[in-house]
Write a protein that holds these residues in place. Structure first.
Motif, PDB file in Angstrom:
ATOM      1  N   PRO A 155      -6.076   1.173   9.022  1.00 64.01           N
ATOM      2  CA  PRO A 155      -6.845   1.585   7.846  1.00 64.01           C
ATOM      3  C   PRO A 155      -6.325   2.918   7.308  1.00 64.01           C
ATOM      4  O   PRO A 155      -5.883   3.782   8.076  1.00 64.01           O
ATOM      5  CB  PRO A 155      -8.270   1.746   8.383  1.00 64.01           C
ATOM      6  CG  PRO A 155      -8.302   0.959   9.644  1.00 64.01           C
ATOM      7  CD  PRO A 155      -6.910   1.000  10.200  1.00 64.01           C
ATOM      8  N   LYS A 156      -6.352   3.037   6.003  1.00 59.81           N
ATOM      9  CA  LYS A 156      -5.869   4.250   5.335  1.00 59.81           C
ATOM     10  C   LYS A 156      -6.529   5.504   5.905  1.00 59.81           C
ATOM     11  O   LYS A 156      -5.879   6.527   6.098  1.00 59.81           O
ATOM     12  CB  LYS A 156      -6.155   4.136   3.836  1.00 59.81           C
ATOM     13  CG  LYS A 156      -5.671   5.294   3.021  1.00 59.81           C
ATOM     14  CD  LYS A 156      -6.001   5.092   1.563  1.00 59.81           C
ATOM     15  CE  LYS A 156      -5.539   6.299   0.764  1.00 59.81           C
ATOM     16  NZ  LYS A 156      -5.962   6.194  -0.647  1.00 59.81           N
ATOM     17  N   GLU A 157      -7.845   5.411   6.201  1.00 56.99           N
ATOM     18  CA  GLU A 157      -8.565   6.585   6.725  1.00 56.99           C
ATOM     19  C   GLU A 157      -7.952   7.061   8.039  1.00 56.99           C
ATOM     20  O   GLU A 157      -7.830   8.261   8.289  1.00 56.99           O
ATOM     21  CB  GLU A 157     -10.053   6.263   6.961  1.00 56.99           C
ATOM     22  CG  GLU A 157     -10.791   5.797   5.731  1.00 56.99           C
ATOM     23  CD  GLU A 157     -10.617   4.300   5.453  1.00 56.99           C
ATOM     24  OE1 GLU A 157     -10.484   3.512   6.415  1.00 56.99           O
ATOM     25  OE2 GLU A 157     -10.597   3.920   4.280  1.00 56.99           O
ATOM     26  N   LEU A 158      -7.571   6.107   8.909  1.00 57.10           N
ATOM     27  CA  LEU A 158      -6.957   6.481  10.194  1.00 57.10           C
ATOM     28  C   LEU A 158      -5.571   7.071   9.988  1.00 57.10           C
ATOM     29  O   LEU A 158      -5.194   8.043  10.641  1.00 57.10           O
ATOM     30  CB  LEU A 158      -6.846   5.269  11.117  1.00 57.10           C
ATOM     31  CG  LEU A 158      -8.080   4.901  11.920  1.00 57.10           C
ATOM     32  CD1 LEU A 158      -7.779   3.717  12.825  1.00 57.10           C
ATOM     33  CD2 LEU A 158      -8.593   6.059  12.726  1.00 57.10           C
ATOM     34  N   ARG A 159      -4.795   6.454   9.077  1.00 58.82           N
ATOM     35  CA  ARG A 159      -3.443   6.975   8.818  1.00 58.82           C
ATOM     36  C   ARG A 159      -3.522   8.393   8.299  1.00 58.82           C
ATOM     37  O   ARG A 159      -2.759   9.262   8.713  1.00 58.82           O
ATOM     38  CB  ARG A 159      -2.700   6.079   7.825  1.00 58.82           C
ATOM     39  CG  ARG A 159      -2.195   4.792   8.466  1.00 58.82           C
ATOM     40  CD  ARG A 159      -1.430   3.949   7.480  1.00 58.82           C
ATOM     41  NE  ARG A 159      -2.366   3.184   6.679  1.00 58.82           N
ATOM     42  CZ  ARG A 159      -2.336   3.088   5.355  1.00 58.82           C
ATOM     43  NH1 ARG A 159      -1.423   3.688   4.660  1.00 58.82           N
ATOM     44  NH2 ARG A 159      -3.232   2.368   4.721  1.00 58.82           N
ATOM     45  N   GLU A 160      -4.446   8.625   7.399  1.00 60.29           N
ATOM     46  CA  GLU A 160      -4.600   9.983   6.857  1.00 60.29           C
ATOM     47  C   GLU A 160      -5.112  10.938   7.929  1.00 60.29           C
ATOM     48  O   GLU A 160      -4.651  12.070   8.037  1.00 60.29           O
ATOM     49  CB  GLU A 160      -5.536   9.959   5.649  1.00 60.29           C
ATOM     50  CG  GLU A 160      -4.909   9.304   4.446  1.00 60.29           C
ATOM     51  CD  GLU A 160      -5.853   9.214   3.257  1.00 60.29           C
ATOM     52  OE1 GLU A 160      -7.054   9.521   3.417  1.00 60.29           O
ATOM     53  OE2 GLU A 160      -5.386   8.823   2.178  1.00 60.29           O
ATOM     54  N   HIS A 161      -6.063  10.475   8.739  1.00 56.00           N
ATOM     55  CA  HIS A 161      -6.643  11.319   9.789  1.00 56.00           C
ATOM     56  C   HIS A 161      -5.571  11.784  10.783  1.00 56.00           C
ATOM     57  O   HIS A 161      -5.567  12.929  11.211  1.00 56.00           O
ATOM     58  CB  HIS A 161      -7.742  10.542  10.516  1.00 56.00           C
ATOM     59  CG  HIS A 161      -8.402  11.304  11.613  1.00 56.00           C
ATOM     60  ND1 HIS A 161      -9.239  12.368  11.378  1.00 56.00           N
ATOM     61  CD2 HIS A 161      -8.333  11.166  12.959  1.00 56.00           C
ATOM     62  CE1 HIS A 161      -9.662  12.846  12.541  1.00 56.00           C
ATOM     63  NE2 HIS A 161      -9.121  12.137  13.510  1.00 56.00           N
ATOM     64  N   LEU A 162      -4.665  10.866  11.151  1.00 57.63           N
ATOM     65  CA  LEU A 162      -3.628  11.194  12.146  1.00 57.63           C
ATOM     66  C   LEU A 162      -2.291  11.530  11.506  1.00 57.63           C
ATOM     67  O   LEU A 162      -1.295  11.708  12.212  1.00 57.63           O
ATOM     68  CB  LEU A 162      -3.452  10.017  13.119  1.00 57.63           C
ATOM     69  CG  LEU A 162      -4.683   9.701  13.961  1.00 57.63           C
ATOM     70  CD1 LEU A 162      -4.467   8.438  14.778  1.00 57.63           C
ATOM     71  CD2 LEU A 162      -5.012  10.869  14.871  1.00 57.63           C
ATOM     72  N   ASP A 163      -2.253  11.615  10.182  1.00 59.53           N
ATOM     73  CA  ASP A 163      -1.024  11.880   9.438  1.00 59.53           C
ATOM     74  C   ASP A 163       0.083  10.916   9.852  1.00 59.53           C
ATOM     75  O   ASP A 163       1.194  11.314  10.206  1.00 59.53           O
ATOM     76  CB  ASP A 163      -0.576  13.338   9.629  1.00 59.53           C
ATOM     77  CG  ASP A 163       0.567  13.706   8.697  1.00 59.53           C
ATOM     78  OD1 ASP A 163       0.640  13.116   7.595  1.00 59.53           O
ATOM     79  OD2 ASP A 163       1.398  14.554   9.078  1.00 59.53           O
ATOM     80  N   ILE A 164      -0.229   9.643   9.845  1.00 60.64           N
ATOM     81  CA  ILE A 164       0.744   8.600  10.158  1.00 60.64           C
ATOM     82  C   ILE A 164       1.350   8.105   8.855  1.00 60.64           C
ATOM     83  O   ILE A 164       0.626   7.627   7.974  1.00 60.64           O
ATOM     84  CB  ILE A 164       0.096   7.442  10.945  1.00 60.64           C
ATOM     85  CG1 ILE A 164      -0.380   7.950  12.305  1.00 60.64           C
ATOM     86  CG2 ILE A 164       1.069   6.274  11.102  1.00 60.64           C
ATOM     87  CD1 ILE A 164      -1.182   6.935  13.098  1.00 60.64           C
TER      88      ILE A 164
END
Ligand SMILES: [Zn+2]
Length: 96
Positions: free
Chosen positions: A25-34
């Motif tokens: 999910p975009k939120e996780l990618r943004e949260h972990l800077d992936i």
């Protein structure tokens, strides 16, 4: 860092596709800077998998530093490299 809204008891549920792929999910990618092409580690337990953003570490001490030195397709930190060079110098002195 963007705060994610994750249900504490169920986490985020995604379906694995026919090729075994899983979308983050975009939120996780943004949260972990992936970013696209970043490496992600999968750590499997008995009935769970932990996904973790991969960070390069020293092959000897596992230290995460910005100044890792590549050597023969491995990475070393300056401290371990210095220690290795000292060992090499000691061995040369003993051989002489
Ligand atoms: Zn090291």
């Amino acid at each position: 860092m963007k705060k994610i809204n994750v249900d504490e008891h169920h986490g985020i549920c995604r379906t694995v596709d026919e090729l075994g792929r899983l979308g983050f999910p975009k939120e996780l990618r943004e949260h972990l800077d992936i970013q696209a092409r970043d490496k992600v580690e999968m750590i499997a337990g008995e009935n769970y998998i932990i996904l973790k953003k991969h960070q390069e570490t020293c092959v000897f001490c596992m230290e995460r530093t910005e100044d890792l030195i590549p050597f023969r397709e491995k990475l070393l930190c300056a401290s371990c490299l210095e220690e290795l060079c000292g060992l090499t110098a000691d061995n040369r002195a003993q051989d002489a």
